[in-house]
Design an enzyme around this catalytic site. Structure first.
Site, PDB file in Angstrom:
ATOM      1  N   LYS A   1      11.126   3.721  -0.345  1.00 16.26           N
ATOM      2  CA  LYS A   1      10.924   5.167  -0.492  1.00 16.26           C
ATOM      3  C   LYS A   1      11.128   5.633  -1.933  1.00 16.26           C
ATOM      4  CE  LYS A   1      11.176   7.476   3.015  1.00 16.26           C
ATOM      5  NZ  LYS A   1      11.098   7.819   4.386  1.00 16.26           N
TER       6      LYS A   1
ATOM      7  N   GLU B   1       0.837  -1.205   0.000  1.00 18.11           N
ATOM      8  CA  GLU B   1       0.000   0.000   0.000  1.00 18.11           C
ATOM      9  C   GLU B   1       0.869   1.252   0.000  1.00 18.11           C
ATOM     10  OE1 GLU B   1      -1.519   0.323   4.471  1.00 18.11           O
ATOM     11  OE2 GLU B   1      -1.760  -1.660   3.611  1.00 18.11           O
TER      12      GLU B   1
ATOM     13  N   CYS C   1      14.244  45.854 -20.061  1.00 19.88           N
ATOM     14  CA  CYS C   1      14.295  44.474 -20.535  1.00 19.88           C
ATOM     15  C   CYS C   1      15.759  44.050 -20.683  1.00 19.88           C
ATOM     16  CB  CYS C   1      13.579  44.355 -21.875  1.00 19.88           C
ATOM     17  SG  CYS C   1      13.801  42.744 -22.642  1.00 19.88           S
TER      18      CYS C   1
ATOM     19  N   CYS D   1       8.289  43.574 -20.554  1.00 21.84           N
ATOM     20  CA  CYS D   1       9.000  44.344 -21.565  1.00 21.84           C
ATOM     21  C   CYS D   1       7.950  44.837 -22.550  1.00 21.84           C
ATOM     22  CB  CYS D   1      10.019  43.453 -22.265  1.00 21.84           C
ATOM     23  SG  CYS D   1      10.568  44.100 -23.849  1.00 21.84           S
TER      24      CYS D   1
ATOM     25  N   CYS E   1      16.370  43.395 -24.746  1.00 20.77           N
ATOM     26  CA  CYS E   1      16.355  44.432 -25.781  1.00 20.77           C
ATOM     27  C   CYS E   1      16.523  45.845 -25.220  1.00 20.77           C
ATOM     28  CB  CYS E   1      15.085  44.338 -26.618  1.00 20.77           C
ATOM     29  SG  CYS E   1      13.608  44.853 -25.734  1.00 20.77           S
TER      30      CYS E   1
ATOM     31  N   LYS F   1       2.713   4.597   1.201  1.00 21.35           N
ATOM     32  CA  LYS F   1       3.168   5.111   2.487  1.00 21.35           C
ATOM     33  C   LYS F   1       2.721   6.567   2.574  1.00 21.35           C
ATOM     34  CE  LYS F   1       7.109   5.265   5.585  1.00 21.35           C
ATOM     35  NZ  LYS F   1       6.971   6.642   6.100  1.00 21.35           N
TER      36      LYS F   1
ATOM     37  N   ASP G   1       2.158  10.245   3.635  1.00 20.01           N
ATOM     38  CA  ASP G   1       3.063  11.193   4.276  1.00 20.01           C
ATOM     39  C   ASP G   1       2.273  12.083   5.221  1.00 20.01           C
ATOM     40  OD1 ASP G   1       5.405  12.330   4.918  1.00 20.01           O
ATOM     41  OD2 ASP G   1       5.708  13.384   3.026  1.00 20.01           O
TER      42      ASP G   1
ATOM     43  N   CYS H   1      11.169  42.791 -29.517  1.00 14.54           N
ATOM     44  CA  CYS H   1      12.138  42.250 -28.566  1.00 14.54           C
ATOM     45  C   CYS H   1      12.495  40.836 -29.011  1.00 14.54           C
ATOM     46  CB  CYS H   1      11.539  42.236 -27.163  1.00 14.54           C
ATOM     47  SG  CYS H   1      12.496  41.297 -25.970  1.00 14.54           S
TER      48      CYS H   1
ATOM     49  N   TYR I   1      -6.517   7.426   6.919  1.00 12.55           N
ATOM     50  CA  TYR I   1      -6.489   6.085   6.330  1.00 12.55           C
ATOM     51  C   TYR I   1      -5.969   5.097   7.367  1.00 12.55           C
ATOM     52  CZ  TYR I   1      -7.388   8.092   1.811  1.00 12.55           C
ATOM     53  OH  TYR I   1      -7.971   8.757   0.769  1.00 12.55           O
TER      54      TYR I   1
HETATM   55  S1  IVH Z   1       2.537   0.184   8.731  1.00 15.60           S
HETATM   56  C1  IVH Z   1       5.220  -1.253  12.472  1.00 15.60           C
HETATM   57  N1  IVH Z   1       1.554   1.311   6.630  1.00 15.60           N
HETATM   58  O1  IVH Z   1       5.224   5.144   8.316  1.00 15.60           O
HETATM   59  C2  IVH Z   1       4.747   0.003  11.862  1.00 15.60           C
HETATM   60  N2  IVH Z   1       2.861   2.634   8.100  1.00 15.60           N
HETATM   61  O2  IVH Z   1       8.051   4.709   9.027  1.00 15.60           O
HETATM   62  C3  IVH Z   1       3.648  -0.311  10.960  1.00 15.60           C
HETATM   63  N3  IVH Z   1       3.040   4.973   7.420  1.00 15.60           N
HETATM   64  O3  IVH Z   1       4.882   5.365  11.762  1.00 15.60           O
HETATM   65  C4  IVH Z   1       3.353   0.813  10.109  1.00 15.60           C
HETATM   66  N4  IVH Z   1       1.805   4.803   5.619  1.00 15.60           N
HETATM   67  O4  IVH Z   1       3.182   6.577  10.350  1.00 15.60           O
HETATM   68  C5  IVH Z   1       2.300   1.482   7.719  1.00 15.60           C
HETATM   69  N5  IVH Z   1       0.586   2.189   4.735  1.00 15.60           N
HETATM   70  C6  IVH Z   1       1.309   2.354   5.835  1.00 15.60           C
HETATM   71  C7  IVH Z   1       1.858   3.590   6.186  1.00 15.60           C
HETATM   72  C8  IVH Z   1       2.644   3.690   7.323  1.00 15.60           C
HETATM   73  C9  IVH Z   1       2.496   5.618   6.381  1.00 15.60           C
HETATM   74  C10 IVH Z   1       3.904   5.592   8.422  1.00 15.60           C
HETATM   75  C11 IVH Z   1       3.502   5.339   9.824  1.00 15.60           C
HETATM   76  C12 IVH Z   1       4.702   4.802  10.511  1.00 15.60           C
HETATM   77  C13 IVH Z   1       5.790   5.201   9.606  1.00 15.60           C
HETATM   78  C14 IVH Z   1       6.937   4.244   9.719  1.00 15.60           C
END
Ligand code: IVH
Length: 682
Positions: free
Chosen positions: A317, A115, A410, A428, A413, A117, A119, A434, A225
């Protein structure tokens, strides 16, 4: 005074009902009732609660909008520690992870739940007897902060009145974040208030979550989420697979990512990484990677933990979209409309997957606001294919360079560069006299969506203009291979190709030609409308502003730009010369009634489940409909997808008909067949 049982029953009923509709709206994006009906239920509940204060409850839907402010956040110990993830940056890191998983579990190929990650910020939600009783931040993993009041304002977090029964104690973990759209909205608001801008959605979300007054949190709409669970008591959670756990959370009405998948082995992992990477910039929220988790929970147990991270999961990442670098110089570029744009020359830095050496600084005000000077250390940002920009200066102790000012002449020119009252840009005034503007005008004329002249790139245009071989687009058509052959890096073959490319562009369409002229405020869509409306160039050239304003979506400003353009003797000369070189098929003018959707204005908002915004727009325009950017009394339909924002609210306030994607397609369908039939008759 005790609350009469029938009143209490109604209150409970309303609370359940409101949570149900809240879930339909914010998690499923599929409301069952109009907003006005929701408001009616809400007001009724508010009124009953105020009449019967004994029935008040902090987890009532009426309390989402903002409980009372707190002095500080109490500590919130985590029954099960909140861990972090190890990171993988390269394919080799992922390979090492997969190898270790295979070796420890004895599996030949491993299935992974994958899934995005998110932010944002990790949070924990505790439900007791089915009701949200605590929402906490991660803190140091052992103890976080109790931010329950703030988390209750997050609409997609269930308060837990409606829906399937939960275990007696259930802790759901996930990420709170701010969508890019909400971030932009919030920063626009901050800007008009002259308040400090937020650096990125993550910081904005963190700021919102740590507000002592939940009403402020509520006004900065956060999303949530779920990605896992913590403590569970008095009930069972699925114990076979992580993917099963996620499906279960979804059934319990927690928002989970639509992007989650189960993939197999290295190939599956890297395929997912690339697929999400390609869509990263168009996702509604920011992500900094993807997360891989061994899907079988039994195997997860075999793998166990190292210090503060599991061995069964890893975060892969993406290259960061923001990096630190240094401003080496600030230069000024002159664009097609004469606009002077300051550009920062940067110490090369790898960001967003490419090496960046320049970043736009937009205009004078932007530089002033961010106070960017030569020598400064700055954060640059490059997200998706967006032009890199300097986000902010990182303060340092040393002495700084001088404040930057745009020149009043400018740089190309030497003509006056003027900033009109109320305008953000300095221009300009020399127009096509120009050389910089001439070059840009030629490049615009030749670009793919205009006359599409292959091979006529920046380097060639520079030489053609610098050697005074070409002054206007019409001159291009008089170039022979022999003229080009003498230029730098120009073989006979490429010279012939370019002449052929120019020749090919002689057959075009009126819409492309009008767009190619580079009239201020006339983009591709307006050019298409003008071509459709007038059918040929002479009536367009001689149109008055009143006549121009009869074209759908052409307002007084655009009409004036067009009239001004054609009134310039210099432009008239170029067009007269071009008339003998290029041709287009002449169409009968299409006025308001021709096409099935002629005169019908749509506004698109939010994300549609299947169509991209461009696709929806094309479908509408193909039938003569208009797509406008904002809702007004002229709007006939608003097409709303998920995460629809203020446009939807405005449409509702104005009583404009609202369609979802299916509704739009249904509306277009009979039109498509009507148009099809009409074509067949022709
Ligand atoms: S699973 C054992 N799933 O990433 C920790 N974490 O670097 C299990 N995060 O503190 C985390 N998206 O805040 C998981 N789909 C995702 C995530 C996720 C973002 C964050 C989370 C965690 C940090 C770890």
């Amino acid at each position: 005074m005790p609350v009469p049982p029938d009143v209490l029953a109604e209150i409970e009923d309303l609370r359940r009902n409101l949570e149900h509709h809240n879930y339909r709206y914010y998690v499923l994006s599929a409301p069952e009732i109009p907003d006005a009906e929701f408001d009616r239920l809400f007001l009724r509940l508010q009124w009953l609660e105020s009449e019967h204060p004994e029935a008040a409850s902090p987890d009532s839907p009426t309390q989402r909008v903002g409980g009372s402010a707190v002095e500080a956040f109490p500590p919130a110990p985590h029954a099960v520690p909140m861990l972090s993830l190890n990171n993988a940056f390269t394919d080799a890191d992922v390979e090492a992870f997969d190898r270790r998983v295979r070796e420890t579990t004895g599996a030949e190929t491993v299935e992974y739940a994958v899934e995005p990650k998110f932010d944002g910020l990790a949070i924990s939600l505790t439900y007791r007897a089915g009701v949200l009783v605590r929402g906490a931040t991660r803190g140091d993993g052992a103890t976080g902060e109790d931010v329950t009041g703030n988390l209750r304002t997050v609409r997609s977090i269930p308060l837990g009145r409606d829906g399937p029964r939960l275990p007696d104690v259930l802790e759901v973990r996930g990420e709170v974040l701010m969508t890019k759209r909400e971030f932009d909205r919030l920063n626009a608001e901050q800007r008009t208030r002259n308040d400090k801008l937020f650096v990125n959605p993550r910081n904005a979300a963190a700021g919102a979550l740590r507000q002592l007054d939940p009403r402020i949190t509520a006004s900065r709409k956060l999303s949530f989420y779920a990605y896992g669970i913590g403590q569970v008591e008095g009930g069972a959670a699925p114990s076979e697979r992580h993917s099963g756990l996620m499906d279960w959370l979804q059934e319990l009405r927690f928002p989970v990512s639509d992007e989650r998948r189960v993939v197999s082995g290295m190939e599956g992992l890297l395929g997912y990484y690339r697929a999400i990477g390609e869509r990263r910039a168009s996702l509604p929220f920011e992500i900094d990677g993807v997360v891989y988790k061994v899907d079988e929970l039994r195997k997860q147990e075999m793998l166990g933990y190292v210090s503060r991270a599991p061995r069964f999961a890893i975060a892969h990442k993406y290259p960061p979209e923001e990096e630190l670098t240094e401003v080496l110089d600030i230069e000024v570029q002159v664009g097609r409309t004469g606009a002077l744009t300051p550009v920062a020359r940067l110490k090369p830095v790898f960001v967003g997957g490419v090496t960046v050496t320049n970043a736009t600084l937009h205009n004078e005000d932007e530089i002033r606001r961010k106070d960017i000077r030569v020598g400064d250390r700055v954060i640059v940002r490059r997200a998706g294919d967006v032009i890199p920009e300097v986000v902010r200066v990182v303060p340092s102790d040393g002495t700084r360079g001088e404040e930057f000012h745009l020149p009043h002449r400018c740089p190309i020119c030497g003509s006056d560069a003027v900033r009109e009252e109320g305008e953000a840009v300095r221009r300009c005034v020399a127009g096509l006299f120009c050389p910089a503007q001439r070059k840009q005008a030629l490049l615009h004329f030749a670009q793919r969506r205009a006359l599409d002249i292959e091979g006529l790139g920046e380097r060639l245009v520079d030489q053609l203009v610098d050697r005074d071989m070409v002054r206007t687009p019409a001159d291009l058509y008089r170039l022979g291979a022999a003229d080009l052959a003498g230029l730098d890096r120009m073989g006979e073959r490429s010279a012939a190709n370019i002449v052929a490319g120019i020749g090919k562009s002689r057959n075009t369409t009126l819409a492309r030609f009008v767009y190619a002229l580079g009239i201020r405020n006339v983009g591709e869509a307006t050019a298409r409308d003008l071509a459709r409306h007038f059918g040929d160039l002479p009536p367009l050239r001689s149109a008055t502003t009143d006549e121009l304003m009869r074209v759908p979506d052409v307002g007084p400003i655009v009409a004036q730009s067009i009239a001004d353009f054609f009134a310039q003797p210099h432009n008239a000369e170029v067009i007269d010369a071009l008339k003998d070189e290029v041709r287009w098929p002449i169409q009968p003018p299409v006025t308001a009634s021709g096409a099935p959707l002629a005169g019908v204005t749509f506004v698109l908002t939010g994300t549609l489940p299947n169509l991209t915004r461009d696709e929806a727009k094309q479908k509408i325009e193909a039938l003569g409909g208009k797509v406008a950017g904002s809702v007004s009394a002229k709007t006939r339909y608003v097409v709303a997808g998920s995460d629809a924002g203020s446009k939807l609210e405005k449409a509702q306030a104005l009583g404009i008909e609202i369609l979802d994607e299916a509704g739009l397609l249904e509306l277009l369908e009979p039109c498509v067949s009507a148009e099809h039939k009409a074509k067949e008759k022709e």
